[in-house]
Motif scaffolding. Sequence first.
Motif, PDB file in Angstrom:
ATOM      1  N   LEU A  88      13.606 -48.102  60.419  1.00 13.02           N
ATOM      2  CA  LEU A  88      13.191 -46.700  60.343  1.00 13.02           C
ATOM      3  C   LEU A  88      13.604 -46.054  59.027  1.00 13.02           C
ATOM      4  CD1 LEU A  88      13.903 -45.447  63.973  1.00 13.02           C
ATOM      5  CD2 LEU A  88      11.802 -46.397  63.016  1.00 13.02           C
ATOM      6  N   ALA A  89      14.600 -46.634  58.356  1.00  6.29           N
ATOM      7  CA  ALA A  89      15.042 -46.094  57.071  1.00  6.29           C
ATOM      8  C   ALA A  89      14.343 -46.767  55.897  1.00  6.29           C
ATOM      9  CB  ALA A  89      16.552 -46.247  56.926  1.00  6.29           C
ATOM     10  N   PRO A 129      17.693 -49.144  63.024  1.00  2.00           N
ATOM     11  CA  PRO A 129      18.018 -48.210  61.935  1.00  2.00           C
ATOM     12  C   PRO A 129      17.463 -48.657  60.588  1.00  2.00           C
ATOM     13  CG  PRO A 129      19.919 -48.526  63.345  1.00  2.00           C
ATOM     14  CD  PRO A 129      18.896 -49.505  63.802  1.00  2.00           C
ATOM     15  N   ARG A 176      14.821 -40.590  60.701  1.00  2.00           N
ATOM     16  CA  ARG A 176      14.645 -41.688  61.656  1.00  2.00           C
ATOM     17  C   ARG A 176      13.713 -41.278  62.789  1.00  2.00           C
ATOM     18  NH1 ARG A 176      20.419 -44.789  62.829  1.00  2.00           N
ATOM     19  NH2 ARG A 176      21.058 -45.078  60.650  1.00  2.00           N
ATOM     20  N   ASP A 215      19.344 -37.962  57.786  1.00  2.00           N
ATOM     21  CA  ASP A 215      18.991 -39.315  58.219  1.00  2.00           C
ATOM     22  C   ASP A 215      18.440 -39.293  59.651  1.00  2.00           C
ATOM     23  OD1 ASP A 215      19.954 -40.308  55.804  1.00  2.00           O
ATOM     24  OD2 ASP A 215      21.968 -40.610  56.614  1.00  2.00           O
ATOM     25  N   GLN A 262      20.762 -44.509  67.924  1.00  2.00           N
ATOM     26  CA  GLN A 262      19.391 -45.015  68.058  1.00  2.00           C
ATOM     27  C   GLN A 262      18.785 -44.688  69.411  1.00  2.00           C
ATOM     28  OE1 GLN A 262      18.817 -45.525  65.131  1.00  2.00           O
ATOM     29  NE2 GLN A 262      16.816 -46.459  65.202  1.00  2.00           N
TER      30      GLN A 262
END
Length: 357
Positions: free
Chosen positions: A177-178, A174, A62, A58, A90
């Motif tokens: 970006l995911a 988050p 990201r 992840d 982040q």
Amino acid sequence: MTARAAFLEDDDAALARAHPLTLFGFDALIAGAARPRPGALAFRDDHDGPADEVAYADLYQRVGAALSRLRAFEFAPGERALICCPPGAQSFVALTAALAAGLDPVLAPPPLPYSRDAVAQAAKALKVSALFGPAQFCGLDFEAPLREIAAGAPSIRLIGALHGALDGAADFSPAALAARPAPRARLDDEWGADERRLIGALDDVGQVDFATQGALLGAALDLVRATRAAGEAPILSLCAPSSLSALVAGPLAALLAGCPLHFLAPFKAARFVETLDALGPTRLVAPSSVLADLGRAGFLTNGALVSVAALCNGAGAARLDAAPACPIVELRAAGGAVSLRATHAPAHSGRSAAARE
């Protein structure tokens, strides 16, 4: 003697600083960490509300998504980005993406009342091109301060919101970006791989101290070596990665040691105790100013902590009522480097993640 065996020798501090990893950037560190253990926990942000758990894969994705968004703005190599860092993954995502995009990032605390003027002055003086920060975080609203900082620095072409929503700002949260499909760039471009890219941090008196990625990775390797008796114990950080010392002791040390990093914010005594109980033996990252309180509460002698990275901001060594049972390493940032000083030798032996096969 292999490099791994040499790393464990008592006189290996210089070797640690010359480790091949110091020749690469943070993006290469993330990519290398994600390959063997993509599903393992890298970061966990324990804030008000649901925790944000970030696996190595992840984290890689990201950063790639953030890098893709940054490249769309066509920043020139060496332009500067100011990152107002909340405690959490982040902040490190934005930092690594900025480096990989060829920017020279500067770390700063969120624009709270005590830090707002210094952050605004730094943004103007450094002529930063990008400003990152949380729009909302832990019940606090930073929309007005971020807009004021941007208004005072006409060089800013991008505002990126790391948490929450901010009208007119690019979404680097988050969730954004995911989101799928989200274009992601590979973390192997010519700029991010350069260990000489500079990282700055705003200090307590409003000055900015710059260091290279290689120098910071070297300091993190020294810290991993100094605390290798902690083994696979997780890291709990009470500090946002808004200083060079906090960056070294938190994200960089965690990635190098292969152990998860937990951020706890806001700090509350009850939650701190609950978190330690849940984690078991823990490596702590905390301001040196709280060492005496930790000692009086028994945390330095009861086995809850297996090491402490104490971040110093000009203060002298803390005086403790009783000798701690865990190693304490003080970190100070000055002159483009982070220096380490062990104030208590490890009370037990063990092997660090650097020594594990």
